[in-house]
Design a protein around this motif. Structure first.
Motif, PDB file in Angstrom:
ATOM      1  N   LYS A 166      56.302  51.751  33.747  1.00  0.00           N
ATOM      2  CA  LYS A 166      55.375  51.346  32.693  1.00  0.00           C
ATOM      3  C   LYS A 166      55.786  51.941  31.347  1.00  0.00           C
ATOM      4  CE  LYS A 166      51.944  49.333  35.151  1.00  0.00           C
ATOM      5  NZ  LYS A 166      52.686  49.129  36.352  1.00  0.00           N
ATOM      6  N   SER A 167      55.783  51.090  30.354  1.00  0.00           N
ATOM      7  CA  SER A 167      56.051  51.439  28.954  1.00  0.00           C
ATOM      8  C   SER A 167      57.392  52.155  28.745  1.00  0.00           C
ATOM      9  CB  SER A 167      54.912  52.280  28.372  1.00  0.00           C
ATOM     10  OG  SER A 167      54.928  53.588  28.912  1.00  0.00           O
ATOM     11  N   MET A 175      62.397  54.909  21.747  1.00  0.00           N
ATOM     12  CA  MET A 175      61.066  55.494  21.541  1.00  0.00           C
ATOM     13  C   MET A 175      60.016  54.426  21.845  1.00  0.00           C
ATOM     14  SD  MET A 175      59.438  58.239  20.720  1.00  0.00           S
ATOM     15  CE  MET A 175      60.670  59.284  20.002  1.00  0.00           C
ATOM     16  N   PRO A 176      59.161  54.663  22.832  1.00  0.00           N
ATOM     17  CA  PRO A 176      58.222  53.612  23.240  1.00  0.00           C
ATOM     18  C   PRO A 176      57.205  53.278  22.150  1.00  0.00           C
ATOM     19  CG  PRO A 176      57.931  55.599  24.563  1.00  0.00           C
ATOM     20  CD  PRO A 176      59.077  55.850  23.672  1.00  0.00           C
ATOM     21  N   LEU A 177      56.697  52.060  22.226  1.00  0.00           N
ATOM     22  CA  LEU A 177      55.799  51.531  21.204  1.00  0.00           C
ATOM     23  C   LEU A 177      54.581  52.426  20.995  1.00  0.00           C
ATOM     24  CD1 LEU A 177      55.309  49.086  19.334  1.00  0.00           C
ATOM     25  CD2 LEU A 177      53.883  48.147  21.127  1.00  0.00           C
ATOM     26  N   TYR A 178      53.998  52.930  22.082  1.00  0.00           N
ATOM     27  CA  TYR A 178      52.790  53.739  21.950  1.00  0.00           C
ATOM     28  C   TYR A 178      53.062  55.071  21.266  1.00  0.00           C
ATOM     29  CZ  TYR A 178      54.169  56.590  26.008  1.00  0.00           C
ATOM     30  OH  TYR A 178      54.830  57.434  26.860  1.00  0.00           O
TER      31      TYR A 178
END
Length: 150
Positions: A45-46, A52-55
């Motif tokens: 997930k993610s 660098m992940p969106l969140y």
């Protein structure tokens, strides 16, 4: 004029994986060899491949203050409907303690504001923290009074 053979296929057949070497999707079914992603029931997930992940790229937003001023709002038409339903008597002094006791406003509300939507027919005494100009005008017109708490 187009013939049937040159038309793009609309219903593509589902690829059946793991059905022999000749299909091109046999043995490991296009999943590569070993590792977490080759197993069933795995979704990372993610995870964006080390990017660098969106969140985490987006800034944090919002803040909930501890000492929030909860203001209960009450329109004149609402007060009139309470009088019509016999919830409150016109002779009473209408204040936040009375309204909280009768569960007409939220018990957590700190202040009471009277707004001027609708009409009020009864002469009533109100004790509130805040009042709108239109509500004040309408109350004075029918001979009611409003005390503002400081």
């Amino acid at each position: 004029m187009t013939t049937l053979n040159t038309k793009l296929k609309i219903n593509k057949p589902k690829i059946r994986v793991g059905r022999g070497i000749g299909s091109g999707k046999g043995k490991t079914s296009g999943r590569g060899v070993k590792g977490q992603k080759s197993r069933s029931g795995v979704a990372i997930k993610s995870f964006e491949g080390g990017q660098m992940p969106l969140y985490r790229r987006l800034p944090k937003r919002g803040f909930n203050p501890i000492s929030k001023n909860e203001i209960a709002i009450l329109n004149l038409q609402k007060i009139q409907s309470f009088i019509d339903k016999k919830n409150i008597k016109p002779s009473d002094i209408l204040n936040s303690q009375l309204l909280k006791k009768l569960k007409l406003i939220n018990k957590n509300s700190k202040k009471l504001k009277i707004l001027g939507t609708g009409e009020i027919k009864e002469k009533i005494n109100i004790e509130a923290d805040l009042v709108s100009k239109s509500a004040l005008k309408k109350l004075e017109k029918i001979g009611g009074s409003i005390q503002l708490k400081k």
